[in-house]
Design a protein around this motif. Structure first.
Motif, short mmCIF file in Angstrom:
data_model
loop_
_atom_site.label_atom_id
_atom_site.label_comp_id
_atom_site.label_asym_id
_atom_site.label_seq_id
_atom_site.Cartn_x
_atom_site.Cartn_y
_atom_site.Cartn_z
N LEU A 75 6.77 68.93 70.79
CA LEU A 75 5.82 69.38 71.80
C LEU A 75 5.74 70.89 71.72
CD1 LEU A 75 6.96 67.12 74.78
CD2 LEU A 75 5.55 66.54 72.80
N THR A 76 4.59 71.39 71.34
CA THR A 76 4.44 72.83 71.11
C THR A 76 3.42 73.43 72.07
OG1 THR A 76 2.76 72.44 69.41
CG2 THR A 76 5.05 72.62 68.69
N GLY A 77 3.62 74.68 72.40
CA GLY A 77 2.76 75.38 73.33
C GLY A 77 3.45 76.62 73.86
N HIS A 78 4.75 76.50 74.11
CA HIS A 78 5.52 77.68 74.51
C HIS A 78 5.53 78.68 73.36
CE1 HIS A 78 7.20 76.48 78.39
NE2 HIS A 78 7.37 75.27 77.90
N THR A 79 5.45 79.95 73.70
CA THR A 79 5.39 80.99 72.67
C THR A 79 6.71 81.73 72.49
OG1 THR A 79 4.51 82.53 74.33
CG2 THR A 79 2.91 81.34 72.99
N TYR A 80 7.70 81.35 73.28
CA TYR A 80 9.04 81.91 73.17
C TYR A 80 10.05 80.78 73.40
CZ TYR A 80 7.15 86.67 73.16
OH TYR A 80 6.48 87.82 72.83
N PRO A 81 11.36 81.06 73.34
CA PRO A 81 12.34 80.00 73.54
C PRO A 81 12.14 79.21 74.83
CG PRO A 81 13.43 81.94 72.69
CD PRO A 81 12.01 82.34 72.95
N VAL A 82 12.49 77.91 74.78
CA VAL A 82 12.39 77.02 75.93
C VAL A 82 13.80 76.81 76.46
CG1 VAL A 82 11.49 74.84 76.80
CG2 VAL A 82 10.41 75.91 74.81
N TYR A 83 13.99 77.09 77.76
CA TYR A 83 15.32 77.09 78.33
C TYR A 83 15.69 75.83 79.11
CZ TYR A 83 15.46 82.12 77.34
OH TYR A 83 15.46 83.34 76.72
N SER A 84 14.71 75.06 79.58
CA SER A 84 15.05 73.94 80.45
C SER A 84 14.01 72.84 80.33
CB SER A 84 15.11 74.43 81.90
OG SER A 84 15.44 73.38 82.80
N VAL A 85 14.47 71.58 80.38
CA VAL A 85 13.58 70.42 80.40
C VAL A 85 14.06 69.44 81.47
CG1 VAL A 85 12.67 70.47 78.05
CG2 VAL A 85 14.90 69.40 78.49
N ALA A 86 13.12 68.71 82.06
CA ALA A 86 13.47 67.72 83.10
C ALA A 86 12.44 66.61 83.09
CB ALA A 86 13.51 68.38 84.47
N PHE A 87 12.89 65.36 83.11
CA PHE A 87 12.01 64.21 83.23
C PHE A 87 11.64 63.99 84.70
CE2 PHE A 87 13.64 62.91 79.05
CZ PHE A 87 12.51 62.33 78.48
N SER A 88 10.43 63.49 84.92
CA SER A 88 10.04 63.06 86.25
C SER A 88 10.81 61.79 86.60
CB SER A 88 8.53 62.78 86.31
OG SER A 88 8.17 61.73 85.42
N PRO A 89 10.95 61.45 87.89
CA PRO A 89 11.73 60.27 88.26
C PRO A 89 11.23 58.97 87.66
CG PRO A 89 11.39 61.67 90.16
CD PRO A 89 10.54 62.24 89.06
N ASP A 90 9.92 58.87 87.38
CA ASP A 90 9.40 57.63 86.78
C ASP A 90 9.39 57.69 85.26
OD1 ASP A 90 7.28 59.29 86.20
OD2 ASP A 90 5.80 58.17 87.37
N GLY A 91 9.81 58.81 84.68
CA GLY A 91 9.92 58.95 83.24
C GLY A 91 8.62 59.16 82.49
N THR A 92 7.50 59.30 83.18
CA THR A 92 6.21 59.43 82.50
C THR A 92 5.86 60.88 82.19
OG1 THR A 92 4.93 59.57 84.57
CG2 THR A 92 5.34 57.37 83.64
N ARG A 93 6.51 61.81 82.85
CA ARG A 93 6.22 63.23 82.66
C ARG A 93 7.49 63.97 82.29
NH1 ARG A 93 1.92 61.31 82.68
NH2 ARG A 93 0.05 61.88 83.90
N LEU A 94 7.32 65.07 81.58
CA LEU A 94 8.42 65.94 81.21
C LEU A 94 8.00 67.36 81.52
CD1 LEU A 94 11.25 65.97 79.70
CD2 LEU A 94 9.94 66.60 77.66
N ALA A 95 8.85 68.09 82.21
CA ALA A 95 8.57 69.49 82.52
C ALA A 95 9.44 70.38 81.66
CB ALA A 95 8.81 69.78 83.99
N SER A 96 8.90 71.54 81.27
CA SER A 96 9.66 72.49 80.46
C SER A 96 9.44 73.90 81.00
CB SER A 96 9.24 72.43 78.99
OG SER A 96 7.85 72.69 78.83
N ALA A 97 10.46 74.74 80.84
CA ALA A 97 10.42 76.12 81.32
C ALA A 97 10.85 77.04 80.20
CB ALA A 97 11.35 76.28 82.52
N GLY A 98 10.13 78.17 80.06
CA GLY A 98 10.40 78.99 78.90
C GLY A 98 10.47 80.48 79.13
N ASP A 99 10.88 81.16 78.07
CA ASP A 99 10.98 82.61 78.06
C ASP A 99 9.61 83.29 78.15
OD1 ASP A 99 12.90 84.81 77.75
OD2 ASP A 99 11.84 85.26 75.89
N ASP A 100 8.55 82.53 77.93
CA ASP A 100 7.19 83.07 78.04
C ASP A 100 6.72 83.14 79.49
OD1 ASP A 100 6.83 80.39 78.53
OD2 ASP A 100 5.47 80.03 76.86
N GLY A 101 7.60 82.79 80.44
CA GLY A 101 7.25 82.88 81.85
C GLY A 101 6.43 81.72 82.37
N THR A 102 6.30 80.65 81.59
CA THR A 102 5.48 79.51 82.01
C THR A 102 6.30 78.24 82.20
OG1 THR A 102 4.96 78.61 79.80
CG2 THR A 102 3.60 80.45 80.59
#
Length: 278
Positions: A75-102
């Motif tokens: 899964l690409t889109g972040h322009t810098y390192p990605v520091y954290s990932v978390a699944f939604s409780p139903d497992g259908t979504r994944l959230a990511s947080a990165g050094d690009d501030g997004t």
């Protein structure tokens, strides 16, 4: 760790993800390889069949736990390192947080990004967490307004940033009932607990760590909080709420307090409806 399967996942500077048997301490299968940089975060899906990982190569990857194979393309889109990932409780979504501030939300089935990036942070985002009902996201980072809560459906920030930490916040996590948010501080070396409904801090900061606090996690019943940091210690805190408080309010007032009344009379506790719904 995924309790149903008694597995633990880890990611490291050797660019690999590894899965371990908690009972035996033995590695399960071969390392999962594909990342081209240090792996900063791993997370099991709620059903334990998938594992997400993120790292310095700017990518998020999803793995089949049973086979050890990568599911789909990175899964690409972040322009810098990605520091954290978390699944939604139903497992259908994944959230990511990165050094690009997004923050970014992904459709797990398709690997496609859902909507546009959440961009109110102005510096690296170190942690992201879904609320237990999946309707909100919490994020924390390196900017002056260090913690934010988001509406997952709209991508809009809820309320104002939570700003009592004087510096970097390394980790955030919702309590199992979704009423509280715990945070781990960098510069101030404290753990803090927040009322999600009001955005106010509950009680005094939890102090004792002598170095940056890197991670926090609630116990399944929400009565304990664990924290770990650069001082090489793990600490466990008693964060139990008085179970009879809502019942006492209901008995005295004959109804539930409004949010405004709760803030006025019980500002140190997270808001909870006082009387059972009829």
């Amino acid at each position: 760790m995924h309790s149903a399967t008694s597995r633990l996942a880890s990611g490291g500077r050797d660019h690999t993800v590894r899965i371990w048997n908690v009972a035996t301490g033995k590695q399960v299968g071969a390392p999962l390889t594909g990342h081209t940089g240090a792996v900063m975060s791993v997370a099991f899906s709620p059903d334990g069949t998938r594992l997400a990982s993120a790292g310095f190569d700017h990518t998020v990857r999803i793995w089949n736990v049973a086979t050890g194979r990568q599911v789909g393309a990175p899964l690409t889109g972040h322009t810098y390192p990605v520091y954290s990932v978390a699944f939604s409780p139903d497992g259908t979504r994944l959230a990511s947080a990165g050094d690009d501030g997004t923050l970014r939300i992904w459709n797990v089935a398709t690997g496609k990004q859902v909507g546009t990036p959440l961009t109110d942070h102005t510096y690296p985002v170190y942690s992201v967490a879904f609320s237990p009902d999946g309707t909100r996201l919490a994020s924390a980072g390196d900017d002056g307004d260090t913690m934010r809560i988001w509406n997952v459906a709209t991508g809009k920030q809820i309320g104002t940033p939570l700003t009592d930490h004087p510096g970097t916040v390394q980790s955030v996590v919702f309590s199992p009932d979704g009423t509280r948010l715990a945070s781990a501080g960098g510069a101030d070396k404290t753990v803090r607990i927040w009322d999600v409904a009001t955005g106010r801090q509950i009680g005094a900061p939890l102090t004792g760590h002598t170095g940056t606090v890197q991670s926090v996690a609630f116990s399944p019943d929400g009565t304990r909080l664990a924290s770990g940091g650069h001082d090489k210690t793990v600490r466990i805190w008693d964060v139990a709420l008085p179970d009879d408080l809502p019942r006492a309010v209901c008995a005295i007032a004959g109804r539930s307090f409004t949010l405004q009344e709760w803030q006025q009379y019980i500002p140190t506790e997270p808001y909870r409806p006082s009387c059972p719904a009829h």
